[in-house]
Design an enzyme around this catalytic site. Structure first.
Site, short mmCIF file in Angstrom:
data_model
loop_
_atom_site.label_atom_id
_atom_site.label_comp_id
_atom_site.label_asym_id
_atom_site.label_seq_id
_atom_site.Cartn_x
_atom_site.Cartn_y
_atom_site.Cartn_z
N GLY A 1 0.77 -1.38 0.09
CA GLY A 1 -0.11 0.09 -0.13
C GLY A 1 0.73 1.32 -0.13
O GLY A 1 0.19 2.56 -0.18
N GLU B 1 3.80 -6.87 1.86
CA GLU B 1 3.27 -7.39 0.31
C GLU B 1 3.62 -6.11 -0.37
O GLU B 1 2.76 -5.70 -1.06
CB GLU B 1 1.90 -8.13 0.42
CG GLU B 1 1.53 -9.08 1.18
CD GLU B 1 0.04 -9.65 1.41
OE1 GLU B 1 -0.79 -8.64 0.98
OE2 GLU B 1 -0.21 -10.53 1.66
N GLY C 1 4.20 -3.62 -3.58
CA GLY C 1 4.20 -3.92 -4.71
C GLY C 1 4.82 -2.68 -5.59
O GLY C 1 5.90 -2.37 -5.94
N TYR D 1 -8.15 5.45 -13.16
CA TYR D 1 -8.12 5.89 -11.93
C TYR D 1 -7.67 7.66 -12.24
O TYR D 1 -7.41 8.13 -11.06
CB TYR D 1 -7.07 5.34 -10.97
CG TYR D 1 -6.97 4.07 -10.99
CD1 TYR D 1 -7.88 3.24 -10.54
CD2 TYR D 1 -5.82 3.29 -11.72
CE1 TYR D 1 -7.68 1.79 -10.70
CE2 TYR D 1 -5.63 2.00 -11.69
CZ TYR D 1 -6.81 1.04 -11.30
OH TYR D 1 -6.57 -0.33 -11.38
N CYS E 1 -10.01 4.95 -29.95
CA CYS E 1 -11.29 5.57 -30.56
C CYS E 1 -12.05 5.77 -29.18
O CYS E 1 -13.24 5.25 -29.31
CB CYS E 1 -11.77 4.88 -31.35
SG CYS E 1 -10.67 5.16 -33.08
N GLU E 2 -11.56 6.21 -27.97
CA GLU E 2 -12.67 6.83 -27.03
C GLU E 2 -11.66 7.87 -26.26
O GLU E 2 -10.67 8.00 -26.00
CB GLU E 2 -13.11 5.74 -26.11
CG GLU E 2 -11.99 5.02 -25.44
CD GLU E 2 -12.83 3.96 -24.50
OE1 GLU E 2 -13.29 4.38 -23.21
OE2 GLU E 2 -12.90 2.64 -24.98
N1 LLP Z 1 -1.46 -6.96 -0.86
C1 LLP Z 1 -2.79 -7.17 -1.48
C2 LLP Z 1 -3.60 -8.29 -1.00
C3 LLP Z 1 -3.11 -6.40 -2.69
O1 LLP Z 1 -4.36 -6.34 -2.88
C4 LLP Z 1 -2.21 -5.35 -3.16
C5 LLP Z 1 -2.71 -4.69 -4.22
C6 LLP Z 1 -0.93 -5.49 -2.66
C7 LLP Z 1 -0.66 -6.19 -1.87
C8 LLP Z 1 0.17 -4.34 -3.08
O2 LLP Z 1 -0.19 -3.04 -2.77
P1 LLP Z 1 0.66 -2.06 -3.26
O3 LLP Z 1 1.94 -2.14 -2.33
O4 LLP Z 1 1.21 -2.30 -4.91
O5 LLP Z 1 -0.03 -0.70 -3.15
N2 LLP Z 1 -4.28 -1.45 -10.33
C9 LLP Z 1 -4.14 -0.45 -9.48
C10 LLP Z 1 -3.43 -0.88 -8.02
C11 LLP Z 1 -4.17 -1.98 -7.63
C12 LLP Z 1 -3.80 -2.68 -6.11
C13 LLP Z 1 -4.55 -4.06 -5.85
N3 LLP Z 1 -3.88 -4.50 -4.62
C14 LLP Z 1 -3.38 0.80 -9.62
O6 LLP Z 1 -2.81 0.73 -10.88
O7 LLP Z 1 -3.32 1.63 -8.97
#
Ligand code: LLP
Length: 428
Positions: free
Chosen positions: A240, A275, A277, A318, A343-344
């Site tokens: 997050g 976790e 990302g 978003y 095309c949008e």
């Molecule tokens: N753990 C779980 C259970 C999750 O659902 C997620 C992300 C993460 C970890 C990793 O979160 P991060 O550290 O990356 O914030 N497509 C969207 C983001 C969707 C995130 C979904 N879950 C975007 O492009 O902003």
């Protein structure tokens, strides 16, 4: 800090000039920097040094490319996966099965069975029903699933609604008020070893306050569960952490995050799991694109680039901001709308953005595209699936081919009963 900088007036990824990649691979193309991935992986780990033996599981959904996962596996990261497909990738990239956490609100029985066969380290259970199903599958196999219960703390993460996951009305986890009772019931089930709790309240968080509030609630829950006589040895705090997308933006740093986590969890007596990302991969990648042409507009000109919403969906989904810059800027600036060819009207990267002056044929990048970029790409408008390149010092490799629209079409069939004499279809 990242490794996409100007050298002699030309943007480079590490020591590779971006025009060289455009020439060899074509555009649009995602470009990742190995040094940046490694740096972010280490900064995040170092930030948690106060939490002894933290378990780090990269959220594969952010960037599932095998080469990227391999870099992170070499840094000692495991994986947070949300599908059978992501699990296979993590294993193939060399992540150890015991370092894989299976999250996700809709795990199928088949996926749980395959994950048990692979002996993954932990299932983050999203409901009592899912826990019961996992227990039954494991018991039938004669094995024990290691599990944590994902709780929904009912905290507003203060991020975009579509990536907010910790409010009561969201589909994720079990209500925190019911969690201790559900945990107690699951703990009695054959085939399940309830060992911990998990939460993830949202992504791209710009403040630590909601995380802190959620962690405080999680700490109280751990005490409740223990008070009921069950054991809690693991706590998964999810991902997050936000990253800067705009120049000058400064979300909380990994060090700030680590400090807060250390303070809140110091008496928990659990193994902490994370976790991350976006914070690892976001600024480790750019999307390189070429200007098709510049077209006059009612207010500002339109820069039409050869990347589109199918390649980088975040602005359309978003309203996300991605910094846009010329690969060989000459210092001149103008205000323009940056759009793709789809095309949008949703295929708009920015309106009224002050940016480098550009003309047809110029190369440009969208920054901070290493997370939730290529992984969310599609072939909408029958466009090719965008390729990916990994740079390492002065070398690079294509780590995902461009999948041509024709290849996608080759997987389609027109049934015999639709064929007419003018159409060549069927299983040719
Ligand atoms: N753990 C779980 C259970 C999750 O659902 C997620 C992300 C993460 C970890 C990793 O979160 P991060 O550290 O990356 O914030 N497509 C969207 C983001 C969707 C995130 C979904 N879950 C975007 O492009 O902003």
């Amino acid at each position: 800090m990242d490794h996409f900088q100007l050298q002699n007036g030309v943007l480079h990824a590490e020591n590779v000039a971006l025009p060289d990649i455009a020439e060899a691979v074509g555009t649009p193309v995602y470009i990742y920097s190995r040094a940046t991935l490694q740096r972010h992986a280490r900064v995040f780990r170092d930030a948690l040094s106060a939490c002894s033996d933290a378990h780090l599981a990269f959220a594969v959904k952010a960037n599932p490319n095998l080469a990227v996962l391999k870099v992170l596996a070499s840094e000692g990261y495991g994986a947070d996966v949300v599908s059978g497909g992501e699990m296979v990738r993590a294993l193939k990239a060399g992540m150890r099965a015991e370092d894989i956490v299976f999250s996700g609100v809709g795990k199928t029985g088949d996926e749980m069975a395959r994950a048990l066969d692979a002996k993954i380290g932990q299932f983050n259970i999203e409901s009592e029903e899912e826990g019961a199903e996992l227990a039954a599958i494991a018991a039938a196999k004669g094995c024990i699933a290691q599990a944590a219960l994902r709780v929904n703390p009912d905290v507003d993460a203060g991020t975009h609604g579509k990536i907010s996951t910790g409010k009561a009305e969201n589909k994720f986890g079990v209500p925190i008020r019911e969690a201790a009772a559900i945990y107690a019931r699951l703990a009695t089930m054959e085939g399940l070893n309830m060992r911990g709790v998990a939460m993830h309240i949202g992504s791209q968080l710009g403040s630590l306050d909601p995380l802190e509030a959620a962690f405080v609630r999680l700490g109280a829950l751990i005490a409740d569960i223990r008070g009921n006589g069950q054991s809690v040895t693991h706590a998964d705090l999810g991902g997050g952490l936000g990253v800067p997308y705009r120049p000058g933006e400064s979300p909380p740093s990994p060090a700030d995050y680590g400090g807060m986590v250390g303070r809140i969890t110091k008496d928990w007596d659990v193994r902490l799991m994370f976790e991350p990302g976006r914070v690892i991969a976001g600024n480790a990648g750019v999307l390189l694109t070429k200007v098709i042409r510049v077209k006059p507009g009612a207010v500002n000109p339109f820069i039409i680039v050869d990347a589109a919403m199918n390649d980088l969906a975040r602005p359309a989904l978003y309203e996300a901001y991605h910094d846009f810059a010329a690969v060989q800027p000459d210092g001149a600036r103008f205000t323009a709308n940056i759009v793709g060819p789809v095309c949008e009207t949703g295929d708009t990267f920015a309106m009224g953005r002050e940016t480098d002056v550009m003309q047809a044929g110029d190369l440009a990048i969208f920054r901070t595209a290493g997370a939730y970029g290529a992984t969310m790409a599609s072939t909408y408008n029958s466009r090719d699936l965008v390729p990916e390149v990994l740079v390492d010092g002065d070398r690079y490799a294509v780590v995902a081919d461009r999948i041509m629209a024709g290849t996608v079409m080759d997987a389609e069939r027109v049934p015999e009963w639709l064929l007419d004499k003018d159409m060549d279809g069927g299983d040719a």
